[in-house]
Design a protein around this motif. Structure first.
Motif, PDB file in Angstrom:
ATOM      1  N   TYR A   1       0.849  -1.183   0.000  1.00 10.37           N
ATOM      2  CA  TYR A   1       0.000   0.000   0.000  1.00 10.37           C
ATOM      3  C   TYR A   1       0.885   1.232   0.000  1.00 10.37           C
ATOM      4  O   TYR A   1       1.933   1.251   0.635  1.00 10.37           O
ATOM      5  N   ARG A   2       0.451   2.264  -0.730  1.00 12.43           N
ATOM      6  CA  ARG A   2       1.178   3.528  -0.767  1.00 12.43           C
ATOM      7  C   ARG A   2       0.193   4.668  -0.562  1.00 12.43           C
ATOM      8  O   ARG A   2      -0.922   4.629  -1.053  1.00 12.43           O
ATOM      9  N   THR A   3       0.624   5.678   0.158  1.00 15.89           N
ATOM     10  CA  THR A   3      -0.234   6.822   0.414  1.00 15.89           C
ATOM     11  C   THR A   3       0.622   8.073   0.596  1.00 15.89           C
ATOM     12  O   THR A   3       1.852   8.000   0.597  1.00 15.89           O
ATOM     13  N   PHE A   4      -0.040   9.197   0.774  1.00 16.09           N
ATOM     14  CA  PHE A   4       0.672  10.467   0.905  1.00 16.09           C
ATOM     15  C   PHE A   4       0.886  10.886   2.354  1.00 16.09           C
ATOM     16  O   PHE A   4       1.570  11.867   2.613  1.00 16.09           O
ATOM     17  N   ALA A   5       0.298  10.154   3.330  1.00 17.56           N
ATOM     18  CA  ALA A   5       0.422  10.551   4.729  1.00 17.56           C
ATOM     19  C   ALA A   5       0.741   9.347   5.610  1.00 17.56           C
ATOM     20  O   ALA A   5       0.221   8.250   5.411  1.00 17.56           O
ATOM     21  N   GLY A   6       1.601   9.584   6.604  1.00 19.05           N
ATOM     22  CA  GLY A   6       1.993   8.513   7.515  1.00 19.05           C
ATOM     23  C   GLY A   6       0.851   8.014   8.364  1.00 19.05           C
ATOM     24  O   GLY A   6       0.769   6.832   8.681  1.00 19.05           O
TER      25      GLY A   6
END
Length: 177
Positions: free
Chosen positions: A157-162
């Motif tokens: 999974y990849r996203t813009f926020a931790g």
């Protein structure tokens, strides 16, 4: 699984073993001799790790400690004996439900076992299976936070926020009630 059944200790190659390989071309002969010596050392190291795993099992060591010794044996083994060691690692991990490891290749293509965080499936379930990774120099700048699966070593999974990445981990590691 009983780890005490081991093959005989490998013999170290000597000058007598290497003499019939002489072709008269020094660069080929020396390359072959060093290759055989290196393979002999690797066989001995793998055998020593396998013996250590058997001793750890006999002493009642934790199953993850025995697994690490078996993994070291597989990593040290030359190509022709690696499948035997790999079968023992797979059987031990399957029998005891060990997760959190996967096979990788090093910089020069040498295979090894990455044991990021070993966990027992019966005790831990999926808790600890995923971890987040932040890369501010990512190839896709908006997606700078990754979730990586310890069992496969792959990004899941990849996203813009931790916070979103950690939320994903929490949702997937929490057992369904």
């Amino acid at each position: 699984m009983d780890l005490s059944q081991l093959p005989e200790a490998p013999a170290k190659p000597t000058g007598e073993d290497l003499r019939p390989l002489a072709t008269g071309q020094a660069h080929i002969d020396i390359y072959t001799a060093f290759r055989l010596i290196d393979e002999g050392k690797a066989r001995q190291a793998a055998h020593q790790h396998a013996v250590r795993a058997a001793q750890l099992q006999a002493d009642g060591a934790p199953v993850t400690t025995v697994f690490k010794a078996l993994a070291c044996a597989e990593g040290a083994a030359p190509d022709d004996t690696r499948p035997w060691h790999a079968a023992r690692v797979d059987a031990w991990a399957e029998e005891h439900g060990i997760r959190g490891w996967h096979r990788r290749a090093g910089l020069r293509g040498r295979p090894y076992i990455a044991a990021d965080r070993l966990r027992l499936l019966a005790v831990d379930g999926d808790r600890g299976r995923y971890y987040t990774h932040h890369d501010r120099y990512a190839h896709c700048p908006p997606l700078s936070h990754w979730v990586i699966d310890r069992d496969t070593g792959r990004t899941v999974y990849r996203t813009f926020a931790g916070g979103i990445a950690q939320q994903w981990v929490t949702e997937h590691e929490t057992p369904a009630v």
